[in-house]
Design a protein around this motif. Structure first.
Motif, PDB file in Angstrom:
ATOM      1  N   SER A  93       0.836  -1.199   0.000  1.00 20.17           N
ATOM      2  CA  SER A  93       0.000   0.000   0.000  1.00 20.17           C
ATOM      3  C   SER A  93       0.872   1.250   0.000  1.00 20.17           C
ATOM      4  O   SER A  93       1.823   1.358   0.778  1.00 20.17           O
ATOM      5  N   PHE A  94       0.554   2.204  -0.878  1.00 20.78           N
ATOM      6  CA  PHE A  94       1.275   3.469  -0.955  1.00 20.78           C
ATOM      7  C   PHE A  94       0.378   4.502  -1.611  1.00 20.78           C
ATOM      8  O   PHE A  94      -0.696   4.175  -2.127  1.00 20.78           O
ATOM      9  N   LEU A 117      -0.274   7.384  -4.490  1.00 22.61           N
ATOM     10  CA  LEU A 117       0.164   7.857  -5.797  1.00 22.61           C
ATOM     11  C   LEU A 117       0.663   9.304  -5.722  1.00 22.61           C
ATOM     12  O   LEU A 117       1.460   9.740  -6.559  1.00 22.61           O
ATOM     13  N   THR A 146       2.719  10.538  -3.626  1.00 27.17           N
ATOM     14  CA  THR A 146       4.164  10.492  -3.406  1.00 27.17           C
ATOM     15  C   THR A 146       4.904  10.315  -4.717  1.00 27.17           C
ATOM     16  O   THR A 146       5.907  10.992  -4.993  1.00 27.17           O
ATOM     17  N   GLU A 147       4.402   9.409  -5.570  1.00 26.56           N
ATOM     18  CA  GLU A 147       5.084   9.117  -6.824  1.00 26.56           C
ATOM     19  C   GLU A 147       4.969  10.280  -7.808  1.00 26.56           C
ATOM     20  O   GLU A 147       5.927  10.627  -8.502  1.00 26.56           O
ATOM     21  N   HIS A 173      -2.890  -0.384  -3.653  1.00 27.22           N
ATOM     22  CA  HIS A 173      -2.127  -1.560  -3.233  1.00 27.22           C
ATOM     23  C   HIS A 173      -1.603  -2.215  -4.496  1.00 27.22           C
ATOM     24  O   HIS A 173      -2.318  -2.930  -5.197  1.00 27.22           O
ATOM     25  N   ASP A 212       2.451  -2.683  -7.056  1.00 30.51           N
ATOM     26  CA  ASP A 212       3.919  -2.685  -7.045  1.00 30.51           C
ATOM     27  C   ASP A 212       4.398  -1.241  -7.223  1.00 30.51           C
ATOM     28  O   ASP A 212       4.257  -0.660  -8.292  1.00 30.51           O
ATOM     29  N   GLN A 213       4.972  -0.670  -6.167  1.00 27.05           N
ATOM     30  CA  GLN A 213       5.324   0.748  -6.174  1.00 27.05           C
ATOM     31  C   GLN A 213       6.395   1.066  -7.207  1.00 27.05           C
ATOM     32  O   GLN A 213       6.329   2.078  -7.902  1.00 27.05           O
ATOM     33  N   ARG A 230       5.964   3.637 -10.273  1.00 26.54           N
ATOM     34  CA  ARG A 230       6.899   4.765 -10.386  1.00 26.54           C
ATOM     35  C   ARG A 230       7.536   4.780 -11.775  1.00 26.54           C
ATOM     36  O   ARG A 230       7.679   5.830 -12.402  1.00 26.54           O
TER      37      ARG A 230
END
Length: 657
Positions: free
Chosen positions: A486-487, A489, A491-492, A523, A525-526, A530
């Motif tokens: 989980s991250f 978007l 941030t990216e 959720h 693959d970061q 990216r």
């Protein structure tokens, strides 16, 4: 004593059980006194009661009353049966027989009712023995035989044939005209052996075989040609055509035959008729679609395969015009070919027809002229093959060949470009390294520092090319591993914006990002996300041109997120849009060659990554107006774990996740 049967009560049941069919014994008042197992089984199977005291066909029931109460299609037959039974009881007749249909919704059956007088040992009254025999097989054979006889009648009329009938005891019943031609006196009983006496041995064997085959195969026409000695001493050629007609009473059969003396005209006409008939029987069994048509373009023959395809019965298509069966659109296409065939030419062609029910068919059609005995064209045969699957394979192969050619051309363009772009940084690295390693040269520190920068930049360029090739190879082989977590978007996108600040300032490009304060979590693959966002934004900044604008927007759509990277650059021609996501295709980005950047791999890698993450990448563009790259991702990657709390905000989660 004719039809009168007597027996003691002790053997009545044994007698009934030994008889075939459904049998019952009735007293003089019509009451059923005994039945056999088949009678009982038939009654129970058809829902009739068989127990005492129940209305039905069991012992103790009044059969006269049951028949008199019958209704519907059985009423007339039941009345006829009761009348016959009463005739036996009064002594007016000894035996009564009546054939009747007994159909159900699922099948058609025919039965024969046979009633005879019966005298029990303990009474002087007349009783009745009733027997119902299943005649379905015989009725169907008789119908087939009649159809064959009707067909033979047509041939007989055409050839002026005489007929005779061969009964079960091998007695010949010959028409008066045939008796006269063979000089057989009236009233003389003629046996088959008498007929055979005038034949040669080979002809006798052939005729005997035909008769035997007629008895073994009811309803089928048998033929035999033979020569027979005439009373005048001359020898005549005869043709025998026969068909078996079953005699129901005895269960045996008789032969109905047609015989004629054949001259050359008869032989020619008969041969044509038989050849045509046998030819069409062969065509009817062939696994391709065949139809016969006359000069008026109306069907006079169609085999089973053809009938199945046009979904009609044989009697529905015979006499119908091509236009009425296939439809006016198909007729317009076929008419010129048909006219050419009716002119005596074999016509072969492939076409796509639209039938009147809307079906489209790819067909291979051959028209073969059909000739009369006089040698004139009287119609044609149409041989039709469905080549739809073959055409589909051809189209698929053509498409695959074109795609392979395009891929090969793209790869060739890539290698031509990459070979130059690989050689340039390698030459720079080697050239500047040689200068710095020259033993007699002492470079100022600033110059050496500058040379090292060139070497570093050239190395990064080479590393970028190698990384892209490795990424593509890893994705295509399925070896790329994804680690969903989980991250945000946000941030990216913000990291991407910061990384492109220097490039935007250098090219005079304005980069904007929409409000990301309520950017949802995903959720997935970061690193893969990216890589996609960074590549799309870098492409847009690189190719938009000086003074252009690039905008990054993020929109939530249900369970999915859309990231759109839009620029107002030169755009991509419509014919190139389908190819820009393929490996080694640059499309409108060919301008990159002037700067030595871009190898046609970035978008292909992004597309494959997006698909692997359960999303998609679409490119929308208009020449002169710019390009939109639209990345759609699910909030939860397939196979991933849902976000624990579903918190929509970036930053510390209020629920502590």
């Amino acid at each position: 004593m004719g039809g009168h049967i007597s027996a003691s009560s002790a053997v009545i049941q044994l007698l009934l059980d030994a008889m075939s069919g459904s049998c019952a014994l009735l007293d003089g008042g019509g009451v059923i006194r005994a039945v056999n197992a088949e009678w009982r089984e038939f009654a129970e199977k058809n829902g009739y009661r068989t127990g005492p005291g129940e209305r039905g066909f069991g012992v103790g029931q009044n059969y006269f009353g049951i028949c008199e109460d019958a209704s519907g299609s059985c009423a007339d037959g039941a009345v006829e049966v009761v009348s016959g039974m009463r005739g036996i009881l009064t002594g007016r007749i000894e035996v009564f027989e009546y054939e009747y249909p007994c159909h159900s919704p699922s099948q058609q059956r025919w039965y024969k009712c046979i009633v005879k007088a019966f005298a029990a040992a303990d009474t002087s009254c007349r009783w009745l023995l009733v027997q119902h025999v299943d005649m379905t097989k015989h009725v169907l054979i008789r119908r087939n035989a009649k159809a064959s006889l009707d067909r033979l009648d047509g041939i007989a009329v055409m050839l002026g044939m005489e007929s005779w009938r061969l009964a079960t005891d091998d007695v010949l019943e010959i028409s008066d005209r045939l008796r006269g031609r063979l000089a057989i006196e009236d009233g003389r009983r003629l046996l088959l052996d008498d007929w055979f006496a005038g034949l040669r041995v080979a002809d006798r064997n052939g005729l005997a075989h035909s008769i035997d085959m007629a008895r073994k195969h009811p309803g089928e026409i048998q033929t035999s040609m033979f020569q027979m000695a005439m009373p005048t001493g001359a020898v005549k050629r005869f043709l025998w055509l026969g068909v078996e007609s079953v005699a129901i009473e005895s269960g045996l059969g008789e032969i109905v035959a047609y015989v004629c003396s054949l001259d050359d005209r008869h032989l020619s006409a008969l041969a044509e008729s038989l050849i045509q008939s046998q030819f069409e029987q062969v065509l009817n069994r062939m696994p391709i679609r065949i139809a016969g048509l006359g000069l008026d373009c109306r069907y006079d023959f169609a085999n089973e395969e053809f009938l199945e395809r046009v979904s009609v019965e044989r009697d529905e298509i015979v006499g119908q015009h091509v236009r009425d069966v296939l439809g006016p659109e198909a007729w317009l296409k076929l008419e010129p070919k048909i006219r050419h065939a009716l002119a005596g030419n074999v016509v072969e062609f492939e076409t796509t027809l639209s039938l009147k029910d809307g079906t489209r068919l790819d067909l291979d059609i051959t028209y073969i002229p059909r000739h009369s005995p006089a040698g004139e064209v009287d119609g044609f045969y149409a041989i039709v093959k469905d080549i739809g699957k073959h055409k589909d394979r051809e189209r698929d192969l053509k498409r695959l060949r074109e795609e392979a050619d395009q891929a090969n051309q793209a790869k060739s363009r890539f290698l031509a470009c990459a070979s130059h772009d690989l050689r340039t940084p390698l030459n720079a690295i080697i050239g500047f390294s040689d200068l710095m390693l020259e033993p007699d040269t002492r470079l100022p520190e600033a110059v050496a520092h500058e040379y090292l920068g060139y070497i570093r930049d050239s190395g990064k360029t080479l590393l970028g090319i190698v990384n892209q090739l490795l990424d593509l190879s890893e994705l295509e082989s399925g070896k790329r591993k994804f680690n969903p977590k989980s991250f945000s978007l946000r941030t990216e996108v913000e990291a991407c914006q910061r990384s492109l600040t220097h490039a935007c300032e250098g090219n005079g490009v304005v980069l904007t990002v929409n409000d990301l304060t309520r950017c949802p979590l995903v959720h997935s693959d970061q690193l893969a996300v990216r890589q996609i966002v960074q590549n799309l934004a870098t492409n847009a900044v690189k190719f938009v041109g000086a003074g252009g604008t690039v905008g990054i927007t993020l929109v939530e759509a249900g369970n999915r997120l859309k990231v759109t990277v839009a620029d107002n650059g030169p755009g991509i021609p419509a014919e190139q849009l389908e190819r820009v996501l393929m490996p080694f295709e640059k499309g409108a980005y060919d301008v990159a060659r002037s700067s030595g950047e871009g190898y046609g791999l970035g978008l292909s890698i992004c597309n494959t990554l997006a698909t692997s993450l359960g999303g998609s990448l679409e490119i929308e563009s208009q020449v002169g107006a710019g390009t939109d790259a639209i990345l759609t991702l699910p909030k939860v990657m397939p196979g991933g774990t849902p976000i624990p709390c579903g918190c929509p905000l970036v930053g510390p989660c209020q629920s502590g996740c």
